[in-house]
Scaffold this motif. Structure first.
Motif, PDB file in Angstrom:
ATOM      1  N   GLY A   1       0.781  -1.222   0.000  1.00 43.22           N
ATOM      2  CA  GLY A   1       0.000   0.000   0.000  1.00 43.22           C
ATOM      3  C   GLY A   1       0.811   1.270   0.000  1.00 43.22           C
ATOM      4  O   GLY A   1       0.255   2.359   0.170  1.00 43.22           O
ATOM      5  N   LYS A   2       2.128   1.165  -0.210  1.00 47.71           N
ATOM      6  CA  LYS A   2       3.010   2.334  -0.182  1.00 47.71           C
ATOM      7  C   LYS A   2       3.638   2.546  -1.553  1.00 47.71           C
ATOM      8  O   LYS A   2       3.819   1.616  -2.327  1.00 47.71           O
ATOM      9  CB  LYS A   2       4.110   2.165   0.873  1.00 47.71           C
ATOM     10  CG  LYS A   2       3.602   1.986   2.307  1.00 47.71           C
ATOM     11  CD  LYS A   2       2.929   3.251   2.820  1.00 47.71           C
ATOM     12  CE  LYS A   2       2.488   3.086   4.264  1.00 47.71           C
ATOM     13  NZ  LYS A   2       1.811   4.300   4.773  1.00 47.71           N
ATOM     14  N   ALA A   3       3.988   3.781  -1.821  1.00 49.88           N
ATOM     15  CA  ALA A   3       4.689   4.123  -3.060  1.00 49.88           C
ATOM     16  C   ALA A   3       5.794   5.109  -2.722  1.00 49.88           C
ATOM     17  O   ALA A   3       5.518   6.197  -2.199  1.00 49.88           O
ATOM     18  CB  ALA A   3       3.735   4.720  -4.073  1.00 49.88           C
ATOM     19  N   ASP A   4       7.042   4.725  -2.982  1.00 49.71           N
ATOM     20  CA  ASP A   4       8.166   5.630  -2.720  1.00 49.71           C
ATOM     21  C   ASP A   4       8.177   6.804  -3.692  1.00 49.71           C
ATOM     22  O   ASP A   4       8.570   7.916  -3.338  1.00 49.71           O
ATOM     23  CB  ASP A   4       9.495   4.867  -2.838  1.00 49.71           C
ATOM     24  CG  ASP A   4       9.612   3.744  -1.822  1.00 49.71           C
ATOM     25  OD1 ASP A   4       9.236   3.962  -0.665  1.00 49.71           O
ATOM     26  OD2 ASP A   4      10.060   2.647  -2.205  1.00 49.71           O
ATOM     27  N   VAL A   5       7.775   6.534  -4.928  1.00 51.32           N
ATOM     28  CA  VAL A   5       7.812   7.544  -5.997  1.00 51.32           C
ATOM     29  C   VAL A   5       6.426   7.619  -6.633  1.00 51.32           C
ATOM     30  O   VAL A   5       5.807   6.585  -6.908  1.00 51.32           O
ATOM     31  CB  VAL A   5       8.862   7.186  -7.068  1.00 51.32           C
ATOM     32  CG1 VAL A   5       8.864   8.222  -8.187  1.00 51.32           C
ATOM     33  CG2 VAL A   5      10.243   7.054  -6.439  1.00 51.32           C
TER      34      VAL A   5
ATOM     35  N   LYS B   1      11.468  -0.744  -9.866  1.00 50.76           N
ATOM     36  CA  LYS B   1      11.131  -2.027  -9.245  1.00 50.76           C
ATOM     37  C   LYS B   1      12.365  -2.910  -9.118  1.00 50.76           C
ATOM     38  O   LYS B   1      12.569  -3.580  -8.088  1.00 50.76           O
ATOM     39  CB  LYS B   1      10.056  -2.726 -10.076  1.00 50.76           C
ATOM     40  CG  LYS B   1       9.658  -4.098  -9.553  1.00 50.76           C
ATOM     41  CD  LYS B   1       8.628  -4.752 -10.475  1.00 50.76           C
ATOM     42  CE  LYS B   1       8.295  -6.158 -10.007  1.00 50.76           C
ATOM     43  NZ  LYS B   1       7.316  -6.823 -10.917  1.00 50.76           N
ATOM     44  N   ASN B   2      13.200  -2.903 -10.151  1.00 58.08           N
ATOM     45  CA  ASN B   2      14.422  -3.708 -10.121  1.00 58.08           C
ATOM     46  C   ASN B   2      15.387  -3.237  -9.042  1.00 58.08           C
ATOM     47  O   ASN B   2      16.279  -3.992  -8.622  1.00 58.08           O
ATOM     48  CB  ASN B   2      15.103  -3.674 -11.490  1.00 58.08           C
ATOM     49  CG  ASN B   2      14.281  -4.369 -12.566  1.00 58.08           C
ATOM     50  OD1 ASN B   2      13.444  -5.221 -12.271  1.00 58.08           O
ATOM     51  ND2 ASN B   2      14.497  -3.994 -13.826  1.00 58.08           N
ATOM     52  N   GLU B   3      15.232  -1.990  -8.615  1.00 55.32           N
ATOM     53  CA  GLU B   3      16.072  -1.445  -7.537  1.00 55.32           C
ATOM     54  C   GLU B   3      15.383  -1.516  -6.182  1.00 55.32           C
ATOM     55  O   GLU B   3      15.862  -0.939  -5.200  1.00 55.32           O
ATOM     56  CB  GLU B   3      16.435   0.008  -7.851  1.00 55.32           C
ATOM     57  CG  GLU B   3      17.240   0.205  -9.126  1.00 55.32           C
ATOM     58  CD  GLU B   3      18.613  -0.448  -9.041  1.00 55.32           C
ATOM     59  OE1 GLU B   3      19.197  -0.458  -7.942  1.00 55.32           O
ATOM     60  OE2 GLU B   3      19.092  -0.961 -10.074  1.00 55.32           O
ATOM     61  N   GLY B   4      14.218  -2.160  -6.138  1.00 51.72           N
ATOM     62  CA  GLY B   4      13.503  -2.292  -4.886  1.00 51.72           C
ATOM     63  C   GLY B   4      12.763  -1.037  -4.461  1.00 51.72           C
ATOM     64  O   GLY B   4      12.473  -0.848  -3.277  1.00 51.72           O
TER      65      GLY B   4
END
Length: 630
Positions: free
Chosen positions: A418-422, A442-445
């Motif tokens: 439920g979270k989004a860094d960007v 996504k590939n960088e987590g």
């Protein structure tokens, strides 16, 4: 019914602006209202004939529909058949598939419904639809399926009660049109329920006049002509239409019908032989012009020039005379030369079956790609790259549908717990870059969330002039920023065609790649003005607001600011495929001038460079994509 030459002249006033509007002649930005003029004329003439026959007790539905078939079908089927070989040679598979389906829809008189589901009438892609203009014929025929039956049932109540009912129904349709312009603009433009009042206006004129001559009134008839001309030159694609704005061309036409007698100045002008002559061939001219323009645009690598479009406009009148003289008149002629009812319906049935058969063939064969070189088909596949990312399309919002609440489930595949860094915010350019960037993150987590709103600058505090729901630009941005802060985002990525919104127009690469009919005038919330792309004060307001708007956002959250992405002016896959069809091999000259890019974006770049916040991180696509970048 007494012949009125001024009505034929009025047809010319209707058809010429439509032709010049579709040709892209700038002063005729409201030329599309010619269709509304046609609707009123049609309602007047048809109701006059029906009412006269009903009063005499001679009205026949079969004879009515026979007259409609003689008037509409022969020239229409001729133009449709003439389109087929050019569509076969020049159209891309997706275009050919749409064209084939439109052929079926035209034969069934539901093309307005098809085009409503497919294309915005004012969008650039509409210019390449050879049969787009048949939506108006579909509206008319749908109206005439119901209207004669209504009159047949109600006529026993008396002309005055019928008139009252037509007025009430027309007012309801007008109300629906005005509401639809705001909430459902595409359906509002194409569908019968919001256009019936225009035909109804003509019917009202016929019932008021009782088949008699107009009551000459020079001032009112001049006002009517002035209202039509005003809407032709003052309206444009941003005008909500049809709505109360349509009262100008519709009311103007009604005033001419009611009051432009031969003794009035307006009547004398409209009865001039050149206008009457064009009016006589106006139906055929209307049929021919759009296919000519569409195929010119499809065949040309670059946007056709003004000279070519004017020449095609003249050619449409020439072809119109030929089809009027040798197709329309023989089918409508009386006396010994008259083509019989059985022959007429036999011709119509046979032609309809052949056209529907062709349409089903093209549609079921997915546009018959085997018509084209393999290389062209392969290049066209790049046009559908977005389909490789199923999450993208549901996340592309636009003015055609209300905004959903955030987050949208279909857009949440890159979120984690439920979270989004960007969070990505912006217009179609944001939608273009976000899928690949999200995959890399996504590939960088790193989790992310992305949506876009087409045609809107990706910062709060702005609105798009002319959109049905202009406030949604600002609402989208504020909702996304609120979502970002509520869902743990560390940074928002802002991407937009800043120069397009400041200038209010699409891109011209000065090499023939011109985004025609793209008008994007943007304004600050709380500001009113002339609001057109020609307003230099508006452009200065937008440019001047960029720095404080970005800084205000940066005071709330870290910002990645994507500078203007170089525009092409062309549809690149289509241009490359067109070059392959033309046999130009690998010599795809698809570069554009870096200097043109810098000139177009100079003010925007200066404004973004002036932003003074340490937590604003700049991405400059031109330094990656342009060889001359420094």
């Amino acid at each position: 019914m007494q012949y009125r030459p001024e009505i034929d002249g009025l047809r010319a006033v209707a058809v010429l602006p439509v032709i010049l509007f579709h040709a892209g002649i700038a002063p005729f930005s409201g030329g599309f209202v010619g269709v509304d003029v046609f609707f009123v004329i049609s309602g007047y003439l048809i109701t006059t004939l029906i009412a006269a026959e009903m009063e005499e007790g001679t009205f026949s539905l079969l004879r009515f529909y026979e007259r409609r078939a003689r008037r509409i079908l022969p020239a229409l089927f001729l133009v449709m058949a003439a389109c087929i070989p050019f569509a076969w040679m020049w159209m891309f598979p997706s275009q050919f598939e749409e064209f084939a389906l439109s052929v079926v829809a035209v034969v069934l008189f539901v093309s307005n419904i098809l085009f409503w589901s497919q294309v915005d009438y004012f969008a650039p892609v509409a210019e390449e639809q050879p049969l787009l203009h048949t939506w108006s014929l579909a509206v008319e025929e749908q109206f005439y399926i119901v209207f004669p039956l209504l009159l047949l049932v109600l006529w026993r109540l008396g002309r005055q009660r019928v008139l009252g009912l037509v007025i009430v129904l027309s007012l309801v349709s007008l109300w629906l049109a005005h509401q639809g312009a705001r909430h459902h603009p595409e359906a509002n433009f194409y569908l019968i329920h919001t256009r019936a009042w225009e035909l109804g206006a003509g019917a009202i004129c016929a019932l008021v006049m009782r088949g008699g001559p107009p009551r000459p009134h020079a001032p009112l008839s001049l006002v009517g002509l002035g209202l039509i001309l005003f809407s032709v030159f003052a309206y444009d694609a941003a005008t909500p239409f049809p709505s109360l704005y349509a009262l100008a061309p519709v009311g103007g036409t009604a005033l001419i019908i009611l009051f432009a007698g031969p003794a009035t100045p307006a009547g004398r002008v409209l009865a001039l032989p050149p206008l009457v002559g064009i009016g006589l061939i106006s139906y055929s001219a209307y049929l021919w012009h759009q296919p000519l323009f569409a195929f010119a645009r499809i065949r040309s690598l670059d946007a056709p020039g003004l000279g070519l479009m004017l020449a095609l406009s003249v050619l449409s009148l020439g072809l119109a005379y030929v089809s009027w003289r040798f197709v329309e008149l023989p089918f409508r002629a009386g006396g010994a030369r008259r083509i019989g009812r059985r022959a007429l319906f036999g011709f119509a049935t046979g032609a309809a079956v052949l056209l529907v058969g062709f349409g089903l063939f093209g549609y079921l064969n997915e546009g018959a790609p085997f018509r084209l070189p393999d290389k062209a088909v392969a290049l066209l596949a790049y046009e559908d790259d977005v389909e490789a990312t199923p999450a993208v399309e549901p996340c592309r919002f636009n003015a055609a549908r209300p905004l959903p609440a955030q987050p949208v489930a279909a857009c949440s595949g890159y979120m984690v717990d439920g979270k989004a860094d960007v969070v990505f915010i912006g217009d179609s350019h944001s939608a273009g870059i976000s899928p690949a960037v999200q995959e890399a993150l996504k590939n960088e987590g790193i989790s992310s969330y992305a949506t876009s709103y087409a045609g809107c600058i990706g910062l709060p505090g702005f609105y798009r002039v002319g959109l049905p729901r202009p406030e949604e630009c600002d609402k989208y941005n504020r909702d996304m920023i609120a979502f970002a802060k509520a869902h743990g985002a560390k940074v928002v990525v802002i991407t937009s065609r800043f120069a397009a919104y400041a200038e209010g127009r699409g891109f011209d690469n000065r090499e023939g790649g011109v985004e025609t009919r793209i008008t994007l005038p943007t304004e600050l919330i709380g500001t009113t003005g002339r609001n057109s792309w020609t307003d230099p004060d508006r452009k200065a307001r937008i440019i001047g607001a960029l720095k404080p708007k970005v800084e205000a956002l940066a005071d709330e959250i870290d910002v990645v600011l994507v500078y203007p992405i170089p525009e092409a002016g062309w549809n690149v896959p289509r241009r490359a495929a067109r070059m392959a069809i033309a046999g130009e091999g690998n010599a795809f000259a698809l570069t554009t001038s870096y200097e043109v890019y810098r000139t177009r974006n100079a003010d925007v770049v200066a404004a973004l460079d002036a932003v003074e916040r340490a937590n604003v991180f700049r991405v400059r696509p031109d330094r990656v994509l342009c060889d001359a970048a420094s």
